[in-house]
Design a protein around this motif. Structure first.
Motif, PDB file in Angstrom:
ATOM      1  N   PRO A 122      11.791  47.015  10.869  1.00 14.52           N
ATOM      2  CA  PRO A 122      13.113  46.593  11.351  1.00 14.52           C
ATOM      3  C   PRO A 122      13.224  46.813  12.856  1.00 14.52           C
ATOM      4  O   PRO A 122      12.614  47.722  13.405  1.00 14.52           O
ATOM      5  CB  PRO A 122      14.072  47.523  10.588  1.00 14.52           C
ATOM      6  CG  PRO A 122      13.281  48.033   9.425  1.00 14.52           C
ATOM      7  CD  PRO A 122      11.860  48.096   9.885  1.00 14.52           C
ATOM      8  N   GLU A 123      13.985  45.956  13.501  1.00 15.77           N
ATOM      9  CA  GLU A 123      14.201  46.115  14.940  1.00 15.77           C
ATOM     10  C   GLU A 123      15.105  47.325  15.164  1.00 15.77           C
ATOM     11  O   GLU A 123      16.291  47.309  14.826  1.00 15.77           O
ATOM     12  CB  GLU A 123      14.867  44.867  15.505  1.00 15.77           C
ATOM     13  CG  GLU A 123      15.030  44.887  17.022  1.00 15.77           C
ATOM     14  CD  GLU A 123      13.687  44.870  17.753  1.00 15.77           C
ATOM     15  OE1 GLU A 123      13.616  45.421  18.855  1.00 15.77           O
ATOM     16  OE2 GLU A 123      12.727  44.282  17.196  1.00 15.77           O
ATOM     17  N   PRO A 124      14.573  48.433  15.700  1.00  8.16           N
ATOM     18  CA  PRO A 124      15.386  49.641  15.822  1.00  8.16           C
ATOM     19  C   PRO A 124      16.254  49.631  17.066  1.00  8.16           C
ATOM     20  O   PRO A 124      15.903  49.018  18.073  1.00  8.16           O
ATOM     21  CB  PRO A 124      14.339  50.752  15.904  1.00  8.16           C
ATOM     22  CG  PRO A 124      13.181  50.088  16.595  1.00  8.16           C
ATOM     23  CD  PRO A 124      13.198  48.639  16.161  1.00  8.16           C
ATOM     24  N   LYS A 125      17.368  50.323  16.973  1.00 10.55           N
ATOM     25  CA  LYS A 125      18.182  50.505  18.163  1.00 10.55           C
ATOM     26  C   LYS A 125      17.646  51.717  18.924  1.00 10.55           C
ATOM     27  O   LYS A 125      16.939  52.552  18.353  1.00 10.55           O
ATOM     28  CB  LYS A 125      19.645  50.728  17.785  1.00 10.55           C
ATOM     29  CG  LYS A 125      19.913  52.052  17.074  1.00 10.55           C
ATOM     30  CD  LYS A 125      21.401  52.221  16.842  1.00 10.55           C
ATOM     31  CE  LYS A 125      21.688  53.590  16.224  1.00 10.55           C
ATOM     32  NZ  LYS A 125      23.126  53.816  16.021  1.00 10.55           N
ATOM     33  N   PRO A 126      17.930  51.849  20.216  1.00  9.63           N
ATOM     34  CA  PRO A 126      17.464  53.028  20.970  1.00  9.63           C
ATOM     35  C   PRO A 126      17.968  54.309  20.319  1.00  9.63           C
ATOM     36  O   PRO A 126      19.124  54.388  19.894  1.00  9.63           O
ATOM     37  CB  PRO A 126      18.073  52.818  22.355  1.00  9.63           C
ATOM     38  CG  PRO A 126      18.295  51.355  22.442  1.00  9.63           C
ATOM     39  CD  PRO A 126      18.664  50.900  21.063  1.00  9.63           C
ATOM     40  N   HIS A 169       5.700  55.643  10.755  1.00  9.99           N
ATOM     41  CA  HIS A 169       4.796  54.821   9.956  1.00  9.99           C
ATOM     42  C   HIS A 169       5.550  53.691   9.249  1.00  9.99           C
ATOM     43  O   HIS A 169       4.937  52.796   8.687  1.00  9.99           O
ATOM     44  CB  HIS A 169       4.063  55.683   8.924  1.00  9.99           C
ATOM     45  CG  HIS A 169       4.973  56.529   8.084  1.00  9.99           C
ATOM     46  ND1 HIS A 169       5.678  57.587   8.598  1.00  9.99           N
ATOM     47  CD2 HIS A 169       5.303  56.467   6.771  1.00  9.99           C
ATOM     48  CE1 HIS A 169       6.392  58.145   7.638  1.00  9.99           C
ATOM     49  NE2 HIS A 169       6.186  57.481   6.519  1.00  9.99           N
ATOM     50  N   ILE A 170       6.875  53.737   9.312  1.00  2.11           N
ATOM     51  CA  ILE A 170       7.713  52.668   8.756  1.00  2.11           C
ATOM     52  C   ILE A 170       8.427  51.899   9.871  1.00  2.11           C
ATOM     53  O   ILE A 170       8.491  50.666   9.861  1.00  2.11           O
ATOM     54  CB  ILE A 170       8.772  53.234   7.784  1.00  2.11           C
ATOM     55  CG1 ILE A 170       8.103  54.038   6.662  1.00  2.11           C
ATOM     56  CG2 ILE A 170       9.639  52.107   7.216  1.00  2.11           C
ATOM     57  CD1 ILE A 170       7.192  53.209   5.771  1.00  2.11           C
ATOM     58  N   TYR A 171       8.963  52.630  10.865  1.00  2.21           N
ATOM     59  CA  TYR A 171       9.866  52.020  11.836  1.00  2.21           C
ATOM     60  C   TYR A 171       9.280  51.828  13.234  1.00  2.21           C
ATOM     61  O   TYR A 171       9.963  51.296  14.101  1.00  2.21           O
ATOM     62  CB  TYR A 171      11.143  52.866  11.940  1.00  2.21           C
ATOM     63  CG  TYR A 171      11.956  52.859  10.673  1.00  2.21           C
ATOM     64  CD1 TYR A 171      12.755  51.765  10.349  1.00  2.21           C
ATOM     65  CD2 TYR A 171      11.915  53.928   9.788  1.00  2.21           C
ATOM     66  CE1 TYR A 171      13.499  51.744   9.174  1.00  2.21           C
ATOM     67  CE2 TYR A 171      12.651  53.918   8.615  1.00  2.21           C
ATOM     68  CZ  TYR A 171      13.446  52.825   8.309  1.00  2.21           C
ATOM     69  OH  TYR A 171      14.176  52.805   7.157  1.00  2.21           O
ATOM     70  N   HIS A 172       8.079  52.295  13.483  1.00  3.00           N
ATOM     71  CA  HIS A 172       7.501  52.104  14.812  1.00  3.00           C
ATOM     72  C   HIS A 172       7.315  50.606  15.077  1.00  3.00           C
ATOM     73  O   HIS A 172       6.929  49.855  14.175  1.00  3.00           O
ATOM     74  CB  HIS A 172       6.159  52.827  14.912  1.00  3.00           C
ATOM     75  CG  HIS A 172       5.655  52.949  16.316  1.00  3.00           C
ATOM     76  ND1 HIS A 172       4.988  51.925  16.936  1.00  3.00           N
ATOM     77  CD2 HIS A 172       5.738  53.962  17.217  1.00  3.00           C
ATOM     78  CE1 HIS A 172       4.660  52.309  18.163  1.00  3.00           C
ATOM     79  NE2 HIS A 172       5.102  53.534  18.354  1.00  3.00           N
ATOM     80  N   PRO A 173       7.599  50.140  16.292  1.00  7.37           N
ATOM     81  CA  PRO A 173       7.454  48.714  16.610  1.00  7.37           C
ATOM     82  C   PRO A 173       6.066  48.164  16.314  1.00  7.37           C
ATOM     83  O   PRO A 173       5.902  46.952  16.112  1.00  7.37           O
ATOM     84  CB  PRO A 173       7.747  48.667  18.117  1.00  7.37           C
ATOM     85  CG  PRO A 173       8.632  49.840  18.359  1.00  7.37           C
ATOM     86  CD  PRO A 173       8.146  50.905  17.423  1.00  7.37           C
ATOM     87  N   ASP A 221      19.459  58.108  12.248  1.00  5.29           N
ATOM     88  CA  ASP A 221      18.606  58.082  13.443  1.00  5.29           C
ATOM     89  C   ASP A 221      17.436  59.045  13.293  1.00  5.29           C
ATOM     90  O   ASP A 221      16.305  58.741  13.680  1.00  5.29           O
ATOM     91  CB  ASP A 221      19.421  58.455  14.683  1.00  5.29           C
ATOM     92  CG  ASP A 221      20.411  57.375  15.092  1.00  5.29           C
ATOM     93  OD1 ASP A 221      20.240  56.234  14.630  1.00  5.29           O
ATOM     94  OD2 ASP A 221      21.336  57.677  15.864  1.00  5.29           O
ATOM     95  N   LYS A 222      17.714  60.212  12.735  1.00  6.52           N
ATOM     96  CA  LYS A 222      16.674  61.219  12.561  1.00  6.52           C
ATOM     97  C   LYS A 222      15.604  60.726  11.581  1.00  6.52           C
ATOM     98  O   LYS A 222      14.404  60.911  11.813  1.00  6.52           O
ATOM     99  CB  LYS A 222      17.298  62.523  12.062  1.00  6.52           C
ATOM    100  CG  LYS A 222      16.318  63.673  11.909  1.00  6.52           C
ATOM    101  CD  LYS A 222      17.057  64.984  11.706  1.00  6.52           C
ATOM    102  CE  LYS A 222      17.839  64.996  10.419  1.00  6.52           C
ATOM    103  NZ  LYS A 222      18.480  66.310  10.177  1.00  6.52           N
ATOM    104  N   LEU A 223      16.036  60.104  10.491  1.00 11.98           N
ATOM    105  CA  LEU A 223      15.090  59.581   9.508  1.00 11.98           C
ATOM    106  C   LEU A 223      14.194  58.497  10.112  1.00 11.98           C
ATOM    107  O   LEU A 223      12.986  58.455   9.854  1.00 11.98           O
ATOM    108  CB  LEU A 223      15.840  59.025   8.293  1.00 11.98           C
ATOM    109  CG  LEU A 223      16.470  60.061   7.358  1.00 11.98           C
ATOM    110  CD1 LEU A 223      17.339  59.369   6.315  1.00 11.98           C
ATOM    111  CD2 LEU A 223      15.394  60.905   6.678  1.00 11.98           C
ATOM    112  N   ILE A 224      14.788  57.636  10.912  1.00 13.30           N
ATOM    113  CA  ILE A 224      14.013  56.581  11.565  1.00 13.30           C
ATOM    114  C   ILE A 224      12.988  57.184  12.513  1.00 13.30           C
ATOM    115  O   ILE A 224      11.813  56.803  12.519  1.00 13.30           O
ATOM    116  CB  ILE A 224      14.951  55.607  12.315  1.00 13.30           C
ATOM    117  CG1 ILE A 224      15.796  54.807  11.315  1.00 13.30           C
ATOM    118  CG2 ILE A 224      14.138  54.657  13.206  1.00 13.30           C
ATOM    119  CD1 ILE A 224      16.867  53.953  11.971  1.00 13.30           C
ATOM    120  N   PHE A 225      13.423  58.161  13.301  1.00 12.99           N
ATOM    121  CA  PHE A 225      12.535  58.789  14.280  1.00 12.99           C
ATOM    122  C   PHE A 225      11.380  59.517  13.599  1.00 12.99           C
ATOM    123  O   PHE A 225      10.252  59.511  14.098  1.00 12.99           O
ATOM    124  CB  PHE A 225      13.337  59.762  15.139  1.00 12.99           C
ATOM    125  CG  PHE A 225      12.541  60.395  16.240  1.00 12.99           C
ATOM    126  CD1 PHE A 225      12.277  59.695  17.412  1.00 12.99           C
ATOM    127  CD2 PHE A 225      12.056  61.685  16.118  1.00 12.99           C
ATOM    128  CE1 PHE A 225      11.547  60.274  18.440  1.00 12.99           C
ATOM    129  CE2 PHE A 225      11.327  62.278  17.139  1.00 12.99           C
ATOM    130  CZ  PHE A 225      11.065  61.567  18.304  1.00 12.99           C
TER     131      PHE A 225
END
Length: 282
Positions: free
Chosen positions: A105-109, A95-99, A87-91
């Motif tokens: 990828p479709e991120p979870k909350p 520049h990779i995971y922002h909608p 979760d921390k890496l995604i947050f």
């Protein structure tokens, strides 16, 4: 995943059946963890692929062991460790995971907020831009650092800590505009150190020595050189050359304490030539 599961299974069995493993606590494991981390760093410095693989396993085992202890105490388990890190890496990588990123990828909350950080961070294209955003993103985390420098571990070795402090300050814009300008600070701190040494004021000299080393580390950082790696190379080089002197003194039947400085210097230079010859042939 099968190999990771096998490690966890073996660790569970050892925790239940091995007298040594059963008695371990976070406190008792901590010194071993520090030792294993330094052994990994040593293998990396030697560029020893096999030893690096082995030491990575030892460090990983310690991570799993702490998680196992926490599980027994009803605090968290290894899945919580892995999910929190993911979760921390995604947050921290909007520049990779922002909608707003096409194909993201479709991120979870996430527990850090409703969005994968602000849109302003989602357009980073270079490594430097990612680093500039990094500290600001960390400050937005709900359970993250409360200040820019609070993320620097107090227990870090001083040389590495100085580098990390400077690097974190740089990420929020506190840095020299031109790397060449930092040399003036080095010369200034060296002059102040020499002045205090001339006065034989130990306390003031200690302070100025710290300022001088800090300024030199700053220059190394600005030129993209890692001072810890550089110093370790010099340590290894000194050990190798001094061992050469000692080995030749033993062969000559003359203890080091009975050799003159000129004799030791001559052997030192021989060691340097041997190193250069070996490098030329490699």
């Amino acid at each position: 995943m099968k190999a990771f599961g096998r490690l966890l299974d073996v660790l569970d069995q050892l925790r239940e059946k091995c007298p040594w493993d059963k008695k371990q606590t976070n406190e008792s494991l901590r010194p071993n963890t520090i030792e294993e981390t330094f052994e990994l760093c040593d293998a990396l410095a030697r560029n020893d692929v096999h030893d690096t693989m082995k030491e990575l396993g030892d460090v990983l085992m310690h991570v799993c062991f702490y998680a196992r202890i926490a599980t027994e105490q009803g605090q968290y388990d290894i899945a919580d460790v892995l999910n929190t890190e993911t979760d921390k890496l995604i947050f921290r990588h909007p520049h990779i995971y922002h909608p707003s990123q096409v194909g993201a990828p479709e991120p979870k909350p996430l527990p850090y907020g409703e969005d994968q950080s602000d849109r302003q961070f989602a357009n980073a294209k270079t490594a430097d831009e990612v680093l500039q955003n990094w500290e600001q993103i960390k400050l937005k985390e709900k359970d993250g650092n409360k200040s820019v420098l609070s993320g620097v571990p107090a227990a870090l070795p001083s040389l590495i800590k100085a580098y990390r402090i400077q690097d974190k300050a740089r990420n929020v814009g506190f840095d020299w505009q031109k790397k060449e300008d930092a040399w003036q600070k080095v010369h200034e701190e060296l002059s102040e150190l020499e002045a205090e040494l001339a006065k034989e004021d130990k306390e003031a000299s200690t302070n100025e020595l710290g300022d001088f080393i800090f300024s030199l580390i700053n220059v190394a950082r600005l030129y993209h050189l890692n001072p810890d790696n550089a110093l370790e190379r010099t340590n290894r080089k000194f050990i190798s050359r001094f061992n050469y002197i000692e080995e030749h003194s033993i062969k000559a039947g003359k203890p080091l304490t009975e050799m003159t400085l000129e004799e030791m210097d001559a052997l030192w230079n021989e060691a340097k030539k041997t190193e250069q010859t070996n490098q030329d042939h490699s």
